[in-house]
Design a protein around this motif. Sequence first.
Motif, PDB file in Angstrom:
ATOM      1  N   TYR A 146       1.729   9.861  -1.019  1.00  0.00           N
ATOM      2  CA  TYR A 146       2.337  10.546   0.122  1.00  0.00           C
ATOM      3  C   TYR A 146       3.615   9.861   0.625  1.00  0.00           C
ATOM      4  O   TYR A 146       4.256  10.384   1.537  1.00  0.00           O
ATOM      5  CB  TYR A 146       1.332  10.639   1.276  1.00  0.00           C
ATOM      6  CG  TYR A 146       0.214  11.629   1.046  1.00  0.00           C
ATOM      7  CD1 TYR A 146       0.489  12.944   0.687  1.00  0.00           C
ATOM      8  CD2 TYR A 146      -1.118  11.262   1.200  1.00  0.00           C
ATOM      9  CE1 TYR A 146      -0.532  13.869   0.472  1.00  0.00           C
ATOM     10  CE2 TYR A 146      -2.151  12.182   0.996  1.00  0.00           C
ATOM     11  CZ  TYR A 146      -1.854  13.481   0.625  1.00  0.00           C
ATOM     12  OH  TYR A 146      -2.861  14.395   0.413  1.00  0.00           O
ATOM     13  N   VAL A 147       3.981   8.721   0.059  1.00  0.00           N
ATOM     14  CA  VAL A 147       5.083   7.966   0.669  1.00  0.00           C
ATOM     15  C   VAL A 147       6.415   8.730   0.696  1.00  0.00           C
ATOM     16  O   VAL A 147       7.172   8.585   1.657  1.00  0.00           O
ATOM     17  CB  VAL A 147       5.236   6.560   0.041  1.00  0.00           C
ATOM     18  CG1 VAL A 147       5.860   6.590  -1.339  1.00  0.00           C
ATOM     19  CG2 VAL A 147       6.031   5.659   0.974  1.00  0.00           C
ATOM     20  N   CYS A 187       6.130  10.574   3.944  1.00  0.00           N
ATOM     21  CA  CYS A 187       5.582   9.856   5.090  1.00  0.00           C
ATOM     22  C   CYS A 187       6.682   9.034   5.768  1.00  0.00           C
ATOM     23  O   CYS A 187       7.868   9.266   5.532  1.00  0.00           O
ATOM     24  CB  CYS A 187       4.435   8.966   4.594  1.00  0.00           C
ATOM     25  SG  CYS A 187       3.309   8.416   5.901  1.00  0.00           S
ATOM     26  N   GLN A 195      -2.117   9.665   9.034  1.00  0.00           N
ATOM     27  CA  GLN A 195      -1.206  10.311   8.089  1.00  0.00           C
ATOM     28  C   GLN A 195      -1.941  10.808   6.854  1.00  0.00           C
ATOM     29  O   GLN A 195      -1.796  11.957   6.439  1.00  0.00           O
ATOM     30  CB  GLN A 195      -0.109   9.317   7.662  1.00  0.00           C
ATOM     31  CG  GLN A 195       0.863   8.955   8.747  1.00  0.00           C
ATOM     32  CD  GLN A 195       1.607  10.173   9.230  1.00  0.00           C
ATOM     33  OE1 GLN A 195       1.299  10.707  10.286  1.00  0.00           O
ATOM     34  NE2 GLN A 195       2.554  10.647   8.454  1.00  0.00           N
ATOM     35  N   MET A 196      -2.728   9.909   6.269  1.00  0.00           N
ATOM     36  CA  MET A 196      -3.457  10.248   5.038  1.00  0.00           C
ATOM     37  C   MET A 196      -4.422  11.413   5.323  1.00  0.00           C
ATOM     38  O   MET A 196      -4.521  12.356   4.542  1.00  0.00           O
ATOM     39  CB  MET A 196      -4.237   9.018   4.580  1.00  0.00           C
ATOM     40  CG  MET A 196      -4.804   9.096   3.204  1.00  0.00           C
ATOM     41  SD  MET A 196      -3.690   8.492   1.933  1.00  0.00           S
ATOM     42  CE  MET A 196      -3.672   6.746   2.173  1.00  0.00           C
ATOM     43  N   THR A 243       0.833  -1.218   0.000  1.00  0.00           N
ATOM     44  CA  THR A 243       0.000   0.000   0.000  1.00  0.00           C
ATOM     45  C   THR A 243       0.864   1.263   0.000  1.00  0.00           C
ATOM     46  O   THR A 243       0.697   2.118  -0.872  1.00  0.00           O
ATOM     47  CB  THR A 243      -1.002   0.061   1.173  1.00  0.00           C
ATOM     48  OG1 THR A 243      -1.737  -1.163   1.191  1.00  0.00           O
ATOM     49  CG2 THR A 243      -1.983   1.204   1.008  1.00  0.00           C
ATOM     50  N   CYS A 244       1.793   1.397   0.960  1.00  0.00           N
ATOM     51  CA  CYS A 244       2.668   2.581   0.964  1.00  0.00           C
ATOM     52  C   CYS A 244       3.436   2.679  -0.355  1.00  0.00           C
ATOM     53  O   CYS A 244       3.655   3.784  -0.869  1.00  0.00           O
ATOM     54  CB  CYS A 244       3.672   2.517   2.110  1.00  0.00           C
ATOM     55  SG  CYS A 244       2.956   2.575   3.747  1.00  0.00           S
ATOM     56  N   CYS A 290       1.549   4.720  -2.692  1.00  0.00           N
ATOM     57  CA  CYS A 290       0.849   5.896  -2.154  1.00  0.00           C
ATOM     58  C   CYS A 290       1.576   7.183  -2.559  1.00  0.00           C
ATOM     59  O   CYS A 290       2.802   7.281  -2.445  1.00  0.00           O
ATOM     60  CB  CYS A 290       0.783   5.795  -0.625  1.00  0.00           C
ATOM     61  SG  CYS A 290       0.092   7.262   0.162  1.00  0.00           S
ATOM     62  N   PHE A 340      -2.426   4.416  12.069  1.00  0.00           N
ATOM     63  CA  PHE A 340      -1.274   5.250  11.698  1.00  0.00           C
ATOM     64  C   PHE A 340      -1.491   5.815  10.300  1.00  0.00           C
ATOM     65  O   PHE A 340      -1.348   7.022  10.056  1.00  0.00           O
ATOM     66  CB  PHE A 340       0.003   4.412  11.746  1.00  0.00           C
ATOM     67  CG  PHE A 340       1.228   5.129  11.215  1.00  0.00           C
ATOM     68  CD1 PHE A 340       1.958   5.977  12.036  1.00  0.00           C
ATOM     69  CD2 PHE A 340       1.638   4.966   9.901  1.00  0.00           C
ATOM     70  CE1 PHE A 340       3.081   6.645  11.550  1.00  0.00           C
ATOM     71  CE2 PHE A 340       2.758   5.626   9.407  1.00  0.00           C
ATOM     72  CZ  PHE A 340       3.485   6.467  10.234  1.00  0.00           C
ATOM     73  N   CYS A 341      -1.849   4.934   9.368  1.00  0.00           N
ATOM     74  CA  CYS A 341      -2.047   5.368   7.985  1.00  0.00           C
ATOM     75  C   CYS A 341      -3.241   6.315   7.873  1.00  0.00           C
ATOM     76  O   CYS A 341      -3.170   7.336   7.183  1.00  0.00           O
ATOM     77  CB  CYS A 341      -2.236   4.159   7.076  1.00  0.00           C
ATOM     78  SG  CYS A 341      -2.551   4.623   5.368  1.00  0.00           S
ATOM     79  N   ARG A 392      -2.094  -1.418   5.936  1.00  0.00           N
ATOM     80  CA  ARG A 392      -2.379   0.019   5.862  1.00  0.00           C
ATOM     81  C   ARG A 392      -3.871   0.360   5.696  1.00  0.00           C
ATOM     82  O   ARG A 392      -4.337   1.334   6.294  1.00  0.00           O
ATOM     83  CB  ARG A 392      -1.572   0.678   4.738  1.00  0.00           C
ATOM     84  CG  ARG A 392      -0.059   0.717   4.988  1.00  0.00           C
ATOM     85  CD  ARG A 392       0.268   1.456   6.255  1.00  0.00           C
ATOM     86  NE  ARG A 392       1.704   1.516   6.530  1.00  0.00           N
ATOM     87  CZ  ARG A 392       2.428   0.544   7.046  1.00  0.00           C
ATOM     88  NH1 ARG A 392       1.865  -0.621   7.338  1.00  0.00           N
ATOM     89  NH2 ARG A 392       3.706   0.686   7.304  1.00  0.00           N
TER      90      ARG A 392
HETATM   91  S1  SF4 Z   1      -0.287   7.738   4.065  1.00  0.00           S
HETATM   92 FE1  SF4 Z   1       1.737   7.008   4.745  1.00  0.00          FE
HETATM   93  S2  SF4 Z   1       1.265   5.122   5.887  1.00  0.00           S
HETATM   94 FE2  SF4 Z   1      -0.527   5.547   4.617  1.00  0.00          FE
HETATM   95  S3  SF4 Z   1      -0.208   4.391   2.695  1.00  0.00           S
HETATM   96 FE3  SF4 Z   1       0.577   6.488   2.406  1.00  0.00          FE
HETATM   97  S4  SF4 Z   1       2.758   6.302   2.862  1.00  0.00           S
HETATM   98 FE4  SF4 Z   1       1.752   4.502   3.769  1.00  0.00          FE
END
Ligand code: SF4
Length: 504
Positions: A426-427, A430, A457-458, A420-421, A424, A453-454, A448
Amino acid sequence: MKFAPRSAFDSASGYRLLPMRFRRLPWDETQVLVTSLAGDWLVMPRSDLDRAVAGELQQDDVLFASMEARHLILADPARSTLAPLLSQYRTRKAYLQAGPALHIFVVSLRCHHTCSYCQVSRRPTSETTFDMSGAAGRHAVERLFEWPSDKLTVEFQGGEPLLHFDRIRSLTEAIVERNRSEGRSLRFVIASTLHDLTDDQLAFMREHRFQLSTSLDGPEWLHNANRPRPERDSYRRTIEGIEHGRRALGEDAVSALTTLTARSLTAPREIIDEYRKQGLHSIFLRPLSPYGFARKTQARQGYPITEFLTFYSMALDHILSVNQDGFELEEAYASLLLSQLLTPFSHGYVDLRSPTGAGLGTVVYDYDGQVYPSDEARMLAAMGAHSFAMGRVDEPVAQWLQSPAMQRVLAAGVAEALPTCADCAYVPLCGADPIDHYARQGDPIGHRPTSDFCAKQMGLFDLLLQRWQDGSAADRAVFETWALRQSGGSPAAVPEAPGLEVAA
Ligand code: SF4
């Protein structure tokens, strides 16, 4: 989602795609956030991304120049190099080069509070067997200087560390003495309730330029409810401790953070107003952690992460209005995320790193001589899960780094390689937090789509990006100030922010 570069592909205009990821914006699905390998980003219409991927951009398109500047396309594969992209990648990950800079010494587990959300396994004040011994302290100081970092932050924690101030004193003196030949840059911090500060302690702290970090959960009714004492005087004593510390060490030497219980979520404005009332210019809105007493009381104190995000959005609005009123107040976690969004620099925050900051950015020397890669790992050990212990203080650092605990942390510690990360958008901004995922989901890699946590963050990246896009010029100026302060940069040091939205 991400597109792989097509090594043999040149578009009609002669450009080549570089690795990128994208995310449809939840608040406007016609728009996408597109990020580069190194965290440069653009917001653009989905149709423009389709054109770029299909090789249909022309050299004189505005979008062409924007994507080239953000390392999303290579304009001329025959003559361009990847050097600028790689340079930015190195800058973004610069924290890897120095090794751990944050060293936490747990001098005692004793505490006189009975906070129901306490993350550590506190002990009654009479149980001195939970104090760090002189021998464990001496070994820890030896180990501290085996790490290569030029800058060392030594943070004393508990329990309530002031209950074992003699050990703080002896450790500080030993570190300063040893540093005469080492020449490192030292910074000392105590995380404390500040209830037991004495003039004698403060004189010692002033001599070594200590900083104090405390917990202030909001106005009196909320703080006393979250952090009970039999005398119901927790708030009063904390405020007195803050004032006492400021008088002795200076206004900026005392900082505070707040832990959010379900009760706290009803009072976003009151919490912010309390920080303003106390003249505090930074607040860290921390949701509950799944450790220690917090886990036992989760049914009563806990809440879904969606409720935290709703609270956070209201609190952020109020913080921005307080800033517009002329009182400077930053939300510390927003500052960290904005430093990732708006500057090319790396930050020092260990929970938001990839590779993980556990063991690579932080080391924890526990009261009993055990060593952990993060504070969360020692909290897990106190709950009976010892698999993240790196070793003991009388063993060499090299042995800790080869320990099964570190192998386990590292195997799950690179966000770009996690399910998943990896896809993503945002990785690049993140982090990986394998120990948090183990605590919450029973597995360091975790899942995720169901990870708090995810979701946090998201949700926070989305919120900040939306505010950045739709906010007033004044709000943007506040965000820029926070980001630059956090990254240690200055406007002159950031010739061009890494992100820019392209109008539809
Ligand atoms: S927001 Fe952060 S924790 Fe969630 S999938 Fe994206 S990179 Fe991974």
